[in-house]
Design a protein around this motif. Sequence first.
Motif, PDB file in Angstrom:
ATOM      1  N   TYR A   1       4.060  77.080 -45.436  1.00 56.39           N
ATOM      2  CA  TYR A   1       5.533  77.207 -45.238  1.00 56.39           C
ATOM      3  C   TYR A   1       6.591  77.420 -46.274  1.00 56.39           C
ATOM      4  O   TYR A   1       6.104  76.583 -47.434  1.00 56.39           O
ATOM      5  CB  TYR A   1       5.984  76.326 -44.220  1.00 56.39           C
ATOM      6  CG  TYR A   1       5.318  76.351 -42.852  1.00 56.39           C
ATOM      7  CD1 TYR A   1       5.762  77.132 -41.746  1.00 56.39           C
ATOM      8  CD2 TYR A   1       4.126  75.934 -42.529  1.00 56.39           C
ATOM      9  CE1 TYR A   1       5.277  76.971 -40.559  1.00 56.39           C
ATOM     10  CE2 TYR A   1       3.479  75.765 -41.277  1.00 56.39           C
ATOM     11  CZ  TYR A   1       4.291  76.591 -40.168  1.00 56.39           C
ATOM     12  OH  TYR A   1       3.548  76.631 -38.981  1.00 56.39           O
TER      13      TYR A   1
ATOM     14  N   THR B   1      13.630  74.152 -39.554  1.00 57.67           N
ATOM     15  CA  THR B   1      14.917  74.306 -40.003  1.00 57.67           C
ATOM     16  C   THR B   1      15.054  76.186 -39.604  1.00 57.67           C
ATOM     17  O   THR B   1      13.826  76.639 -39.470  1.00 57.67           O
ATOM     18  CB  THR B   1      15.216  74.386 -41.162  1.00 57.67           C
ATOM     19  OG1 THR B   1      14.481  75.202 -42.043  1.00 57.67           O
ATOM     20  CG2 THR B   1      15.259  72.920 -41.622  1.00 57.67           C
TER      21      THR B   1
ATOM     22  N   THR C   1       5.706  74.044 -48.637  1.00 56.28           N
ATOM     23  CA  THR C   1       5.163  72.993 -48.038  1.00 56.28           C
ATOM     24  C   THR C   1       4.128  73.216 -46.985  1.00 56.28           C
ATOM     25  O   THR C   1       3.935  74.514 -46.543  1.00 56.28           O
ATOM     26  CB  THR C   1       6.289  72.039 -47.186  1.00 56.28           C
ATOM     27  OG1 THR C   1       6.730  73.094 -46.054  1.00 56.28           O
ATOM     28  CG2 THR C   1       7.341  71.831 -47.838  1.00 56.28           C
TER      29      THR C   1
ATOM     30  N   LYS D   1       6.731  80.627 -42.119  1.00 56.37           N
ATOM     31  CA  LYS D   1       5.093  80.699 -42.380  1.00 56.37           C
ATOM     32  C   LYS D   1       4.726  81.865 -43.064  1.00 56.37           C
ATOM     33  O   LYS D   1       5.164  83.015 -42.564  1.00 56.37           O
ATOM     34  CB  LYS D   1       4.499  80.367 -40.897  1.00 56.37           C
ATOM     35  CG  LYS D   1       2.806  80.310 -41.275  1.00 56.37           C
ATOM     36  CD  LYS D   1       2.101  80.133 -39.937  1.00 56.37           C
ATOM     37  CE  LYS D   1       0.725  79.970 -39.957  1.00 56.37           C
ATOM     38  NZ  LYS D   1       0.204  79.901 -38.618  1.00 56.37           N
TER      39      LYS D   1
ATOM     40  N   SER E   1      12.986  77.967 -42.413  1.00 56.99           N
ATOM     41  CA  SER E   1      11.604  77.688 -42.609  1.00 56.99           C
ATOM     42  C   SER E   1      10.394  78.668 -42.172  1.00 56.99           C
ATOM     43  O   SER E   1      10.740  79.006 -40.880  1.00 56.99           O
ATOM     44  CB  SER E   1      11.289  76.153 -41.972  1.00 56.99           C
ATOM     45  OG  SER E   1      10.075  76.033 -42.154  1.00 56.99           O
TER      46      SER E   1
ATOM     47  N   SER F   1       5.892  73.206 -41.551  1.00 56.42           N
ATOM     48  CA  SER F   1       7.423  73.579 -41.448  1.00 56.42           C
ATOM     49  C   SER F   1       8.387  72.545 -41.265  1.00 56.42           C
ATOM     50  O   SER F   1       8.154  71.175 -40.874  1.00 56.42           O
ATOM     51  CB  SER F   1       7.540  74.114 -40.122  1.00 56.42           C
ATOM     52  OG  SER F   1       9.053  74.688 -39.886  1.00 56.42           O
ATOM     53  N   LEU F   2       9.658  72.731 -41.918  1.00 56.03           N
ATOM     54  CA  LEU F   2      10.804  71.649 -41.909  1.00 56.03           C
ATOM     55  C   LEU F   2      11.559  71.852 -40.622  1.00 56.03           C
ATOM     56  O   LEU F   2      12.419  71.056 -40.325  1.00 56.03           O
ATOM     57  CB  LEU F   2      11.523  71.593 -43.193  1.00 56.03           C
ATOM     58  CG  LEU F   2      10.795  71.107 -44.363  1.00 56.03           C
ATOM     59  CD1 LEU F   2      11.873  71.238 -45.690  1.00 56.03           C
ATOM     60  CD2 LEU F   2      10.064  69.867 -44.239  1.00 56.03           C
TER      61      LEU F   2
ATOM     62  N   ASN G   1      10.357  77.055 -47.213  1.00 53.49           N
ATOM     63  CA  ASN G   1      11.718  76.313 -46.696  1.00 53.49           C
ATOM     64  C   ASN G   1      12.851  76.995 -47.775  1.00 53.49           C
ATOM     65  O   ASN G   1      12.647  76.309 -48.978  1.00 53.49           O
ATOM     66  CB  ASN G   1      11.550  75.097 -46.544  1.00 53.49           C
ATOM     67  CG  ASN G   1      10.350  74.400 -45.733  1.00 53.49           C
ATOM     68  OD1 ASN G   1      10.349  74.871 -44.538  1.00 53.49           O
ATOM     69  ND2 ASN G   1       9.419  74.098 -46.531  1.00 53.49           N
TER      70      ASN G   1
END
Length: 100
Positions: free
Chosen positions: A88, A42, A36, A47, A45, A39-40, A90
Amino acid sequence: MKDDFKTVFDALIKAGFHQLPEKNPGTGKPFDFKITPYSLNTTLSFKFENLEHFTEFLKRAGVDVGNQLLLLTNTFVELGLDPAQFFYVNFYEKDKDLEM
């Protein structure tokens, strides 16, 4: 192991994932991931600086990157992401839907 990968590996191991060089094959649960542009937020997650950085991580995790590279490249095109820029990843349990 690169220090920036240690944090990711440690978090995945703590979550019980086995698809890692430090764990014995066949124990724990396999991981999957979703890329994504954000970041989600979590604990799983992370980078990555660019696609090359992420493929290096996958190699160290024992993933056959050769089979994944076309899929990863297509994912970047579909998401409109530049593979030379950060993104990111996840992580979640394989065969389970990622809750967003």
